[in-house]
Design an enzyme around this catalytic site. Structure first.
Site, PDB file in Angstrom:
ATOM      1  N   ASP A 104       0.910  -4.561   9.183  1.00  0.00           N
ATOM      2  CA  ASP A 104       1.640  -3.667   8.399  1.00  0.00           C
ATOM      3  C   ASP A 104       3.283  -3.576   8.565  1.00  0.00           C
ATOM      4  O   ASP A 104       3.602  -3.316   9.520  1.00  0.00           O
ATOM      5  CB  ASP A 104       0.805  -2.393   8.704  1.00  0.00           C
ATOM      6  CG  ASP A 104       1.425  -1.198   7.596  1.00  0.00           C
ATOM      7  OD1 ASP A 104       1.995  -1.730   6.398  1.00  0.00           O
ATOM      8  OD2 ASP A 104       1.411  -0.310   7.799  1.00  0.00           O
ATOM      9  N   ASP A 317       5.499  -5.300   1.199  1.00  0.00           N
ATOM     10  CA  ASP A 317       4.601  -4.584   2.356  1.00  0.00           C
ATOM     11  C   ASP A 317       2.945  -5.120   2.688  1.00  0.00           C
ATOM     12  O   ASP A 317       2.221  -5.149   1.591  1.00  0.00           O
ATOM     13  CB  ASP A 317       4.318  -2.953   1.987  1.00  0.00           C
ATOM     14  CG  ASP A 317       3.391  -2.023   2.776  1.00  0.00           C
ATOM     15  OD1 ASP A 317       3.243  -2.691   4.108  1.00  0.00           O
ATOM     16  OD2 ASP A 317       2.723  -1.312   2.583  1.00  0.00           O
TER      17      ASP A 317
END
Ligand code: NAG
Ligand code: NAG
Ligand code: NAG
Ligand code: NAG
Length: 489
Positions: A104, A317
């Site tokens: 992440d 992201d």
């Protein structure tokens, strides 16, 4: 679930069979995170400067080992109807045990589900879950409130020196993780030759999750935790860099055709990427988007369409499955894409997906190209922005509405759907991010800083169980809730 209705809508969002969704909403409501403010911006109010200097001096002295490249094996995909996330495998503790964690770039800390946790997932259809047990690791140490690191994740006054440092992380929507910090050994794959690795280790402070809420409390595709690759000092990459194990630079190639791909820490030598500056003062990896092209035409957007208050620009992201656009961008984009497809009858699935019957070639849909500063551009093909719900039924991955900011703006988030099938390089040291189209099955070349040698890192495809329920659509937005976000849900 209407994403636009939420104040801080995007985090781990499960769009699933109705019963599961209702259950998750209830879980989340019971755990209203209003009192769990995690203030990213005020990490250092000046008073800790002394500690920091001491820490830096200590680190510089202690670590004399040279920098090297790390290969993190990847598994997963960016298909909402399949896995909807990418994960890697790391070793923690002594003896080392393996943990599967979501990669992440939108958050700043590593955490894993811990033994004795009340509301952690017990079972996953994706991987075998392993709770971390500090008592079973001879190298585990607790992290106290007086530790400098604690101030990165805990702003609460009731954290007194001597007691164990607690952490709380919110991921934008209802989901959160909380627990306490632990320091232990992390085992990683060191690149030692062409498609060859050996083992290396470092020390890492991470969250030992004792309470998870929202989707993190359990889902069919639960993993052991989340590996935060953000640029703040608490992130995995920053911690390894401060021990001089690695450079503050990493790259990924998320394979959306075969699953898995490449995730490597270190300097990528080839292929070369075209870069654009990271926006400074952003809590995330943000870049400045100038325009969007659909096929050969430039979308006409109102000025400031991507201007979302403090965090300007679009966020890159890897922890987000799809692409989230403000309403003022989403509507013109969809209109333009559909302009040449008036024959389609659209219907909505699970409140947020625009779907249609289609049996023709996907190439009849236009490519969408995002234009950034310094003439870096990123193209998303119809094979990437459309996913097959059922035979003959396709849906758009573009999502309307993003993380709402306090001043009423909405963030644009480029998730895996846009980032896949490209080599994406995050060079934190030079504050640039770049990408180039790349077949993720073919390797990339990284530099071993220790010897100067150039080595090929190949793709991986960590196996996962394919017995996942067929009715679910999983989309995650593991984006850290930043300071500007209104947490009143
Ligand atoms: C870490 O790696 C070093 C060098 O390979 C090795 O000597 C040491 O035993 C390792 N430490 C742990 C805790 O595995
Ligand atoms: C982060 O770490 C770097 C280098 O270790 C240091 O210069 C910087 O002040 C730190 N920033 C914060 C906000 O702690
Ligand atoms: C990507 O590379 C692999 C292995 O080199 C090859 O088998 C595959 O056909 C390539 N895919 C595309 C889309 O070119
Ligand atoms: C990657 O792994 C998944 C799950 O184990 C499997 O279904 C898929 O076929 C694999 N892809 C390739 C190219 O082997």
């Amino acid at each position: 679930m209407d994403l636009r209705r939420r104040q801080c809508s995007l985090s781990a969002i499960l769009l699933s069979a109705a019963a599961v969704v209702v259950l998750l909403i209830q879980l989340a409501a019971a755990e209203s995170p209003e009192n769990l403010v995690f203030n990213v911006k005020s990490k250092f109010a000046g008073k800790r400067e002394k500690d920091l200097r001491a820490l830096k001096a200590h680190d510089a002295h202690r670590h004399s080992r040279l920098l090297s490249a790390i290969d993190l094996p990847l598994g997963g995909d960016s298909q909402p109807e399949s896995i909807g996330l990418y994960f890697t495998k790391i070793g923690l503790g002594t003896p080392s045990r393996d943990y599967h964690v979501q990669v992440d770039t939108g958050s700043d800390i590593l955490w894993v589900n811990c033994a004795g946790c009340i509301s952690c997932p017990r079972k996953s259809d994706l991987v075998e879950l392993t709770p971390y047990d500090a008592d079973a690791s001879s190298t585990a140490k607790s992290v106290s409130c007086s530790d400098t690191f604690c101030s990165y994740v805990n702003q609460r006054s009731e954290c007194h020196s001597g007691s164990t440092c607690q952490y709380v992380i919110l991921y934008g929507d209802e989901s959160s993780t909380s627990g306490y910090l632990v320091r232990d050994v992390v085992h990683l794959d060191l690149v030692t030759g062409n498609r060859q690795t050996g083992s290396t280790n470092g020390t890492i402070i991470f969250g030992c999750g004792s309470k998870q809420s929202g989707q993190l409390g359990g889902s069919v595709s639960a993993v052991d935790g989340i590996l935060g690759f953000g640029q703040s000092n608490s992130s995995f990459i920053s911690q390894l860099a401060s021990q001089r194990k690695v450079k503050r630079s990493f790259a990924h190639c998320l394979d959306n055709n075969n699953g898995g791909g490449i995730f490597t820490i270190g300097e990528v030598v080839s292929p070369k990427v075209k870069t654009t500056p990271m926006l400074s003062k952003s809590a995330h990896y943000s870049v400045n988007l100038n325009s969007i092209e659909v096929g050969n035409s430039v979308l006409e957007l109102s000025s400031g369409a991507f201007d979302s208050g403090d965090d300007k620009g679009v966020i890159v992201d890897s922890g987000t499955t799809l692409v989230y656009l403000p309403d003022a961008v989403f509507k013109p984009l969809m209109n333009e894409i559909l302009a040449s497809h008036s024959e389609l009858t659209l219907h909505t699935v699970q409140d947020s997906f625009t779907c249609f019957h289609y049996t023709d070639k996907l190439d009849r849909f236009p490519r969408v190209t995002f234009q950034f500063d310094k003439s870096a551009s990123l193209t998303v093909t119809p094979q990437e922005y459309l996913f097959q719900l059922q035979e003959d039924t396709w849906c758009f991955g573009w999502q309307n509405g993003g993380l709402q900011t306090k001043d009423g703006g909405a963030l644009t988030i480029l998730g895996d759907m846009a980032l896949s099938n490209k080599l994406v390089v995050y060079d934190i040291e030079n504050q640039v991010i770049g990408w180039t189209n790349h077949n993720c099955s073919s390797g990339i070349q990284v530099k071993d800083e220790q010897s100067g040698a150039i080595y090929t890192v190949g793709a991986h495809n960590l196996s996962w169980s394919s017995s996942l329920a067929v009715t679910k659509l999983l989309t995650l937005v593991s984006l850290l809730i930043p300071f500007y976000c209104n947490i009143a849900l």
